[in-house]
Design an enzyme around this catalytic site. Structure first.
Site, mmCIF file in Angstrom:
data_model
loop_
_atom_site.group_PDB
_atom_site.id
_atom_site.type_symbol
_atom_site.label_atom_id
_atom_site.label_comp_id
_atom_site.label_asym_id
_atom_site.label_seq_id
_atom_site.Cartn_x
_atom_site.Cartn_y
_atom_site.Cartn_z
ATOM 1 C CE LYS A 83 -3.859 2.117 2.562
ATOM 2 N NZ LYS A 83 -4.528 2.043 3.816
ATOM 3 C CB SER A 158 -7.828 3.923 2.886
ATOM 4 O OG SER A 158 -7.107 3.192 3.781
ATOM 5 C CB SER A 182 -8.075 0.835 5.896
ATOM 6 O OG SER A 182 -8.614 2.198 5.746
HETATM 7 N N1 GLN Z 1 -12.752 4.670 6.535
HETATM 8 C C1 GLN Z 1 -12.050 4.994 7.664
HETATM 9 C C2 GLN Z 1 -11.535 6.271 7.551
HETATM 10 O O1 GLN Z 1 -11.910 7.286 6.738
HETATM 11 C C3 GLN Z 1 -10.861 4.206 8.040
HETATM 12 C C4 GLN Z 1 -9.647 4.146 7.266
HETATM 13 C C5 GLN Z 1 -8.519 3.546 7.787
HETATM 14 O O2 GLN Z 1 -8.795 2.625 8.382
HETATM 15 N N2 GLN Z 1 -7.399 3.989 7.237
HETATM 16 O O3 GLN Z 1 -11.108 6.992 8.455
#
Ligand code: GLN
Length: 480
Positions: A83, A158, A182
């Site tokens: 990532k 994400s 994410s």
């Molecule tokens: N969807 C969550 C956010 O927008 C989690 C993001 C993540 O785990 N990096 O913060």
């Protein structure tokens, strides 16, 4: 299964077999994986950068080691994707942001270093929501990722690029990061295994900080055994991250093969409220299946779950506003000049950050400001302690908690992008894992209308072994 044509269904062990039996060399495999990934990328946009030089160099070294009969490592020859919030020496790392579009890091993240030390072949960096803020990968400055299972849908976020890469088979495993869901949510949307280990289990050194007290690095893989192998490789104390734990790393692959009969599984009622019917039916059937393997089911309650979303969006944005202050046009970033220093900051940050990142910096700055700190940030930290206590109380009664990952399967690209609150809701079941720091994972448990659905498993801090054991036994029982 060891023919190079079968690349999309390769696992870590089939690669080991193929290399040992000389069905292919590490170089042939790396070339095939790179070519396949570049071709598929036209449809999915899962990768932001490919690393052919680095991959072929690693593969050539492996081939030489194998020729001499030397041990090539637990991840020997395995094509891995990283990532793009995890830094890689001399390899562009953008965090899905325009502000870091040209950033070339001077060192490797510990997790990357450990993977390569065990023979992994890094083929590229994957697309993600900007600074890991999002649930659909639509917040990337480099365009959305398309879910390989249904190209008009999001892969989740994400870590959407990492989940898509594993799902389409261009990478056998990938690293993602999880701050509020994410890894698990995209794993669930793309039909792969995704693991968020205990906070501190894997070093965060080299993970670009979003919300430091919530950020985790973890694996995505095609099956439970591969995810366990990757975690085993990257886990353990690292002196470069003072929050990384000294606790010994269990032999997950050996322990997960123990049967699950007699294990007590908790079903928290809070996780079945607001659950869409498609997902609910599949998850309930999966839990029944675990019962048929001899697990005992218990109704439990995690009463503070309802505060998780508010608590998360206060803590995560507060920490993000502080962490993202460093992108100021002086240190890492492309600079947009101005007449004065503050104009230069404004021009750099104003053009470099996308809308969601700006929204979060503003929210985070607000909750940390004098007068509001006590009311919001301090309060959220207290609620976080209660959420963590819910888990410790539950684990006095049960060995693990099983739940859905997301209330709904993968949604259409564009469907929720204009409604940030609806988007935030897709994380209701995953946030508590990060807030409490317990290990949790998503394992594929079925489909609804062709869209994959994951089952979430939580265990006690540092008890990844029991989590893998439940997931592995479940996966095996589905295969049979
Ligand atoms: N969807 C969550 C956010 O927008 C989690 C993001 C993540 O785990 N990096 O913060």
């Amino acid at each position: 299964m060891t023919d190079i044509e079968s690349l999309p269904s390769f696992t870590i062990s089939s690669i080991r077999e193929g290399l040992t039996s000389k069905a292919f060399t590490a170089t042939e495999l790396a070339k095939a994986a790179l070519a396949f990934a570049e071709k598929e990328n036209a449809a999915t946009n899962a990768y932001l950068t490919f690393s052919p030089e680095r991959a072929l160099k690693a593969a050539a070294k492996l081939d030489a080691q194998i020729a001499k009969g030397e041990y090539a490592g637990a991840m020997a020859g395995v094509p891995v994707a990283i990532k793009d919030v995890i830094i890689t020496k001399d390899l562009r790392t953008t965090c899905g942001s325009k502000i870091l579009a040209q950033y070339i890091p001077p060192y490797d993240a510990t997790a990357v270093f450990r993977l390569e030390a065990e023979g992994a072949v890094i083929i590229g960096k994957t697309n993600c929501d900007e600074f890991a803020m999002g649930s659909s990968n639509e917040n990337s400055a480099f365009g959305p990722v398309h879910n390989p299972k249904a190209l008009d849908r999001v892969p989740g976020g994400s870590s959407g690029g990492s989940a898509a890469a594993v799902s389409q088979g261009t990478a056998v495993a990938a690293l993602g990061s999880d701050t509020g869901g994410s890894i698990r949510q995209p794993a669930s949307f793309c039909g792969v295994v995704g693991v968020t280990p205990t906070y501190g289990r894997v070093s965060r050194y080299g993970l670009v900080a979003f919300a430091s007290s919530l950020d985790h690095i973890g694996p995505l893989a095609r099956n439970v055994e591969d995810a366990a192998t990757v975690l085993q490789t990257i886990a353990g104390r690292d002196d470069f991250d003072s929050t990384s734990a000294f606790a010994p790393v269990d032999d997950y692959r050996a322990l997960m093969k123990h049967p699950v009969n007699g294990l007590k599984l908790g079903l928290a009622k809070e996780y079945f409220e607001g659950l869409g019917a498609e997902t609910g039916d599949v998850v309930r059937a999966a839990i029944k299946q675990l019962q048929s393997l001899g697990c005992e089911l218990r109704e439990i309650s995690l009463p503070h779950t309802k505060y998780a979303l508010s608590c998360y969006y206060i803590i995560a944005t507060a920490e993000a506003s502080s962490n993202l202050a460093r992108y100021d046009g002086v240190r890492y970033t492309t600079r947009n000049d101005g007449e004065t220093l503050s104009e230069m900051y404004r021009n750099t940050r104003g053009c470099g950050f996308g809308a969601e990142v700006k929204r979060r910096i503003m929210l985070g700055t607000y909750v940390l400001s004098a007068g509001y700190y006590e009311a919001y940030y301090r309060k959220a930290q207290q609620v976080r302690a209660l959420i963590t206590r819910d888990f410790s109380n539950a684990f006095e009664e049960v060995d693990a908690i099983v739940a859905p990952v997301s209330p709904i399967p993968a949604f259409k690209i564009g469907e929720k992008i204009d409604d940030p609150l609806a988007m935030y809701l897709s994380d209701v079941y995953t946030l508590t894992g990060d807030l409490s720091g317990v290990p949790c994972m998503s394992v594929p448990c079925g489909e609804s209308d062709g869209l994959p659905i994951g089952l979430q498993i939580f265990t006690k801090h540092f008890d990844e072994a029991t989590m893998f054991r439940i997931a592995y036994n479940f996966e095996q029982s589905r295969a049979n």
